[in-house]
Design a protein around this motif. Structure first.
Motif, PDB file in Angstrom:
ATOM      1  N   PHE A  74      15.827 -14.171   3.461  1.00 22.90           N
ATOM      2  CA  PHE A  74      16.011 -14.159   4.739  1.00 22.90           C
ATOM      3  C   PHE A  74      15.015 -14.108   5.591  1.00 22.90           C
ATOM      4  N   THR A  80      17.587  -8.575  14.655  1.00 20.82           N
ATOM      5  CA  THR A  80      17.515  -7.828  13.506  1.00 20.82           C
ATOM      6  C   THR A  80      17.073  -6.328  13.765  1.00 20.82           C
ATOM      7  N   VAL A 102      20.682  -4.127   3.330  1.00 27.38           N
ATOM      8  CA  VAL A 102      20.510  -5.275   4.072  1.00 27.38           C
ATOM      9  C   VAL A 102      22.187  -5.704   4.706  1.00 27.38           C
ATOM     10  N   THR A 103      22.243  -5.625   5.966  1.00 28.57           N
ATOM     11  CA  THR A 103      23.670  -5.845   6.620  1.00 28.57           C
ATOM     12  C   THR A 103      23.452  -7.131   7.060  1.00 28.57           C
ATOM     13  N   TYR A 104      24.472  -8.070   6.613  1.00 27.52           N
ATOM     14  CA  TYR A 104      24.546  -9.437   6.988  1.00 27.52           C
ATOM     15  C   TYR A 104      25.958 -10.143   7.308  1.00 27.52           C
ATOM     16  N   THR A 105      25.950 -11.204   7.714  1.00 28.93           N
ATOM     17  CA  THR A 105      27.156 -11.814   8.043  1.00 28.93           C
ATOM     18  C   THR A 105      26.998 -13.229   8.030  1.00 28.93           C
ATOM     19  N   LEU A 116      20.133 -15.971   2.993  1.00 27.54           N
ATOM     20  CA  LEU A 116      21.179 -15.304   4.171  1.00 27.54           C
ATOM     21  C   LEU A 116      20.930 -15.873   5.373  1.00 27.54           C
ATOM     22  N   THR A 117      21.655 -16.194   6.169  1.00 26.88           N
ATOM     23  CA  THR A 117      21.579 -17.044   7.605  1.00 26.88           C
ATOM     24  C   THR A 117      21.623 -16.141   8.690  1.00 26.88           C
ATOM     25  N   GLN A 118      22.471 -14.836   8.743  1.00 32.46           N
ATOM     26  CA  GLN A 118      22.361 -14.011   9.891  1.00 32.46           C
ATOM     27  C   GLN A 118      22.264 -12.573   9.452  1.00 32.46           C
ATOM     28  N   VAL A 119      20.813 -12.012   9.054  1.00 31.71           N
ATOM     29  CA  VAL A 119      20.827 -10.651   8.942  1.00 31.71           C
ATOM     30  C   VAL A 119      21.038  -9.826  10.222  1.00 31.71           C
TER      31      VAL A 119
END
Length: 129
Positions: A74, A80, A102-105, A116-119
């Motif tokens: 990512f 971020t 790592v918090t992502y959506t 991952l596209t949106q960290v």
């Protein structure tokens, strides 16, 4: 039909359309981008395999469920959050071998390694910096 009745119907229809538009904009409000729902946010613990600028390559730790134990990549963006013990840090504070959360959506591209596209947040888990 009289002109004033047509005007009332037109104004009512316009108000109804505007209300439907505003209500459909999501939880961030009618001016902002739709915020992620908490049930769409994922937290993963990982070890940094490599970092180059804003690009991270990490390996999930065994404490994650089976979906979070593989490798993924990512990039950190200006949005971020980067932190250590809830204190802001910089990208240079992250080194290969460091443990992070790592918090992502958003969508995950199922390649090898996954992307991952949106960290949303990267938090350094080391006791000392």
């Amino acid at each position: 039909m009289k002109l004033w009745k047509k005007a009332v119907i037109a104004i009512g229809a316009a108000a109804l359309l505007c209300g439907a538009f505003l209500l459909g904009r999501g939880s961030a409000g009618w001016l902002g981008e739709k915020a992620p729902r908490w049930d769409e946010v994922v937290l993963m613990h990982a070890e940094i395999v490599d970092r180059d600028g804003t690009f991270f390559h990490v390996r999930g730790l065994p404490c994650n469920d089976v979906n979070g134990q593989g490798e993924c990549t990512f990039s950190a963006t200006e949005d971020t959050v980067l932190e250590w013990r809830y204190t802001p840090i910089t990208l240079e504070d992250f080194k290969a071998g460091d443990k992070v959360s790592v918090t992502y959506t958003g969508p995950v591209m199922l390649s090898e390694p996954a992307q991952l596209t949106q960290v949303l947040r990267i938090q350094l888990l080391e006791d000392e910096k």
